[in-house]
Design a protein around this motif. Sequence first.
Motif, PDB file in Angstrom:
ATOM      1  N   VAL A 169       0.772  -1.720  -0.101  1.00 44.89           N
ATOM      2  CA  VAL A 169      -0.115  -0.105  -0.002  1.00 44.89           C
ATOM      3  C   VAL A 169       1.118   0.983  -0.229  1.00 44.89           C
ATOM      4  O   VAL A 169       0.294   2.098  -0.750  1.00 44.89           O
ATOM      5  CB  VAL A 169      -1.390   0.147   1.299  1.00 44.89           C
ATOM      6  N   SER A 170       1.869   1.008   1.045  1.00 46.85           N
ATOM      7  CA  SER A 170       2.797   2.581   0.907  1.00 46.85           C
ATOM      8  C   SER A 170       3.537   2.277  -0.814  1.00 46.85           C
ATOM      9  O   SER A 170       3.806   4.061  -0.997  1.00 46.85           O
ATOM     10  CB  SER A 170       4.063   1.772   1.859  1.00 46.85           C
ATOM     11  N   ARG A 171       3.962   1.230  -1.190  1.00 50.95           N
ATOM     12  CA  ARG A 171       4.617   1.640  -2.303  1.00 50.95           C
ATOM     13  C   ARG A 171       3.955   1.582  -3.379  1.00 50.95           C
ATOM     14  O   ARG A 171       3.896   2.931  -4.236  1.00 50.95           O
ATOM     15  CB  ARG A 171       5.416   0.473  -2.707  1.00 50.95           C
ATOM     16  N   ASP A 172       2.444   1.781  -2.951  1.00 49.21           N
ATOM     17  CA  ASP A 172       1.007   1.884  -4.540  1.00 49.21           C
ATOM     18  C   ASP A 172       1.491   3.643  -4.273  1.00 49.21           C
ATOM     19  O   ASP A 172       1.072   4.175  -4.855  1.00 49.21           O
ATOM     20  CB  ASP A 172       0.249   1.224  -4.439  1.00 49.21           C
ATOM     21  N   ILE A 173       1.246   3.851  -2.898  1.00 49.44           N
ATOM     22  CA  ILE A 173       0.538   5.545  -2.861  1.00 49.44           C
ATOM     23  C   ILE A 173       1.916   6.401  -3.513  1.00 49.44           C
ATOM     24  O   ILE A 173       1.533   7.454  -4.045  1.00 49.44           O
ATOM     25  CB  ILE A 173       0.376   5.727  -1.122  1.00 49.44           C
ATOM     26  N   GLY A 174       3.211   5.745  -2.896  1.00 47.30           N
ATOM     27  CA  GLY A 174       4.233   6.693  -3.661  1.00 47.30           C
ATOM     28  C   GLY A 174       4.712   6.353  -5.260  1.00 47.30           C
ATOM     29  O   GLY A 174       5.604   7.490  -5.420  1.00 47.30           O
ATOM     30  N   ALA A 175       3.384   5.631  -5.663  1.00 46.50           N
ATOM     31  CA  ALA A 175       3.938   5.719  -7.298  1.00 46.50           C
ATOM     32  C   ALA A 175       3.203   6.810  -7.535  1.00 46.50           C
ATOM     33  O   ALA A 175       3.486   6.349  -8.783  1.00 46.50           O
ATOM     34  CB  ALA A 175       3.849   4.713  -7.562  1.00 46.50           C
ATOM     35  N   GLU A 176       2.785   7.596  -6.792  1.00 46.46           N
ATOM     36  CA  GLU A 176       1.643   8.864  -7.478  1.00 46.46           C
ATOM     37  C   GLU A 176       1.105   9.678  -6.743  1.00 46.46           C
ATOM     38  O   GLU A 176       1.436  10.056  -6.241  1.00 46.46           O
ATOM     39  CB  GLU A 176       0.354   8.095  -7.894  1.00 46.46           C
ATOM     40  N   ARG A 177       1.408  10.598  -7.578  1.00 47.67           N
ATOM     41  CA  ARG A 177       1.237  12.130  -7.440  1.00 47.67           C
ATOM     42  C   ARG A 177      -0.025  12.096  -7.209  1.00 47.67           C
ATOM     43  O   ARG A 177      -1.235  12.311  -8.472  1.00 47.67           O
ATOM     44  CB  ARG A 177       1.587  13.458  -7.729  1.00 47.67           C
ATOM     45  N   ILE A 178      -1.313  12.151  -6.109  1.00 47.74           N
ATOM     46  CA  ILE A 178      -2.475  12.160  -6.264  1.00 47.74           C
ATOM     47  C   ILE A 178      -3.490  13.733  -6.519  1.00 47.74           C
ATOM     48  O   ILE A 178      -2.601  14.597  -5.302  1.00 47.74           O
ATOM     49  CB  ILE A 178      -2.655  12.028  -4.261  1.00 47.74           C
ATOM     50  N   PRO A 179      -4.324  14.008  -7.517  1.00 47.02           N
ATOM     51  CA  PRO A 179      -4.979  15.342  -7.522  1.00 47.02           C
ATOM     52  C   PRO A 179      -5.548  15.993  -6.801  1.00 47.02           C
ATOM     53  O   PRO A 179      -5.671  15.226  -6.109  1.00 47.02           O
ATOM     54  CB  PRO A 179      -5.508  15.011  -8.857  1.00 47.02           C
ATOM     55  N   ILE A 180      -5.189  17.092  -6.009  1.00 50.17           N
ATOM     56  CA  ILE A 180      -5.855  17.502  -5.093  1.00 50.17           C
ATOM     57  C   ILE A 180      -7.336  17.566  -5.804  1.00 50.17           C
ATOM     58  O   ILE A 180      -7.677  17.471  -4.613  1.00 50.17           O
ATOM     59  CB  ILE A 180      -6.207  19.455  -5.043  1.00 50.17           C
ATOM     60  N   ASP A 181      -7.804  17.138  -6.598  1.00 44.99           N
ATOM     61  CA  ASP A 181      -9.170  17.207  -6.481  1.00 44.99           C
ATOM     62  C   ASP A 181      -9.915  15.567  -5.916  1.00 44.99           C
ATOM     63  O   ASP A 181     -11.507  16.021  -5.351  1.00 44.99           O
ATOM     64  CB  ASP A 181     -10.290  18.274  -7.533  1.00 44.99           C
ATOM     65  N   GLU A 182      -8.887  14.722  -5.903  1.00 41.92           N
ATOM     66  CA  GLU A 182      -9.006  12.929  -5.480  1.00 41.92           C
ATOM     67  C   GLU A 182      -8.293  13.266  -4.463  1.00 41.92           C
ATOM     68  O   GLU A 182      -9.004  11.765  -4.175  1.00 41.92           O
ATOM     69  CB  GLU A 182      -8.106  12.471  -6.339  1.00 41.92           C
ATOM     70  N   ALA A 183      -8.047  14.301  -3.819  1.00 42.63           N
ATOM     71  CA  ALA A 183      -7.596  13.914  -2.465  1.00 42.63           C
ATOM     72  C   ALA A 183      -8.506  13.172  -1.633  1.00 42.63           C
ATOM     73  O   ALA A 183      -8.214  11.748  -0.518  1.00 42.63           O
ATOM     74  CB  ALA A 183      -6.803  14.742  -1.684  1.00 42.63           C
ATOM     75  N   LEU A 184      -9.174  12.920  -0.900  1.00 40.02           N
ATOM     76  CA  LEU A 184     -10.218  13.136   0.249  1.00 40.02           C
ATOM     77  C   LEU A 184     -11.191  11.646   0.085  1.00 40.02           C
ATOM     78  O   LEU A 184     -10.721  10.533  -0.016  1.00 40.02           O
ATOM     79  CB  LEU A 184     -11.520  14.293   0.162  1.00 40.02           C
ATOM     80  N   SER A 185     -11.125  11.623  -1.658  1.00 38.81           N
ATOM     81  CA  SER A 185     -11.088  10.179  -1.863  1.00 38.81           C
ATOM     82  C   SER A 185     -10.638   8.857  -2.184  1.00 38.81           C
ATOM     83  O   SER A 185     -10.946   8.083  -1.643  1.00 38.81           O
ATOM     84  CB  SER A 185     -12.172  10.775  -3.234  1.00 38.81           C
ATOM     85  N   ARG A 186      -9.711   8.918  -1.642  1.00 41.20           N
ATOM     86  CA  ARG A 186      -8.546   8.806  -2.443  1.00 41.20           C
ATOM     87  C   ARG A 186      -7.713   8.316  -0.612  1.00 41.20           C
ATOM     88  O   ARG A 186      -7.638   6.755  -0.078  1.00 41.20           O
ATOM     89  CB  ARG A 186      -6.834   9.027  -2.899  1.00 41.20           C
ATOM     90  N   LEU A 187      -7.897   9.273   0.126  1.00 33.71           N
ATOM     91  CA  LEU A 187      -7.911   9.248   1.785  1.00 33.71           C
ATOM     92  C   LEU A 187      -8.564   8.177   2.201  1.00 33.71           C
ATOM     93  O   LEU A 187      -8.430   7.573   2.821  1.00 33.71           O
ATOM     94  CB  LEU A 187      -8.402  10.298   2.194  1.00 33.71           C
ATOM     95  N   LYS A 188      -9.706   8.280   1.493  1.00 33.41           N
ATOM     96  CA  LYS A 188     -10.645   7.432   2.546  1.00 33.41           C
ATOM     97  C   LYS A 188     -10.565   6.193   2.017  1.00 33.41           C
ATOM     98  O   LYS A 188     -10.904   5.213   2.440  1.00 33.41           O
ATOM     99  CB  LYS A 188     -12.799   7.699   1.960  1.00 33.41           C
ATOM    100  N   GLU A 189     -10.576   5.710   1.120  1.00 38.52           N
ATOM    101  CA  GLU A 189     -10.222   4.226   0.020  1.00 38.52           C
ATOM    102  C   GLU A 189      -8.962   4.153   0.928  1.00 38.52           C
ATOM    103  O   GLU A 189      -9.020   2.773   1.244  1.00 38.52           O
ATOM    104  CB  GLU A 189      -9.951   4.797  -1.390  1.00 38.52           C
ATOM    105  N   LEU A 190      -7.729   4.835   0.850  1.00 39.31           N
ATOM    106  CA  LEU A 190      -7.038   3.876   1.205  1.00 39.31           C
ATOM    107  C   LEU A 190      -6.655   3.620   3.036  1.00 39.31           C
ATOM    108  O   LEU A 190      -6.072   2.950   3.685  1.00 39.31           O
ATOM    109  CB  LEU A 190      -5.931   4.495   1.230  1.00 39.31           C
ATOM    110  N   HIS A 191      -7.896   4.076   4.161  1.00 43.25           N
ATOM    111  CA  HIS A 191      -7.468   4.523   5.347  1.00 43.25           C
ATOM    112  C   HIS A 191      -8.377   3.310   4.862  1.00 43.25           C
ATOM    113  O   HIS A 191      -8.247   2.454   5.743  1.00 43.25           O
ATOM    114  CB  HIS A 191      -8.462   5.192   5.465  1.00 43.25           C
TER     115      HIS A 191
END
Length: 160
Positions: A127-149
């Motif tokens: 999960v850590s490597r997957d997160i680090g492999a991308e720069r998460i766009p600001i407009d997707e940040a909250l939804s990605r945070l929810k998914e990752l949590h």
Amino acid sequence: MRVTGGMLGAAGVRRLTRQVLGKLPSTQVGMRATDAGLDEAVVQGALELALRLGEAMLALGASAADVTSAIHRAARAFGLLGCQADVTFTSITISYDRGPGTFPITLMRVARIGGLDYGRLGRVMQVSRDIGAERIPIDEALSRLKELHATLDEIVSAPH
């Protein structure tokens, strides 16, 4: 340059560095914090995610160096440059300074070390490597945070 006994002054250190490296070191230190322009909910969520990743990794048997790298990777993916992490054998402190006129956000956790669990550790590290492999766009940040949590919840609550 020959150094014999005694201490070098700042100018001597610069000369010695130029001789050894051919130039001055490029690592920037003591830089002022700047605001990344991120929503406070994104900053808080990204720091909490980075802290949870680190806590899970530490509790499952990862080294402090691996935990520190994972924390910085997660923070950078959400645009938190200059995030500070301090990892000991049992605790993690993360701080992010948003710049002048605001207070830094600092979070801390004590990891309950429960023994080695390489299966879950491997999943958390992925999960850590997957997160680090991308720069998460600001407009997707909250939804990605929810998914990752949610993904992290699933991993840490799984039986070992």
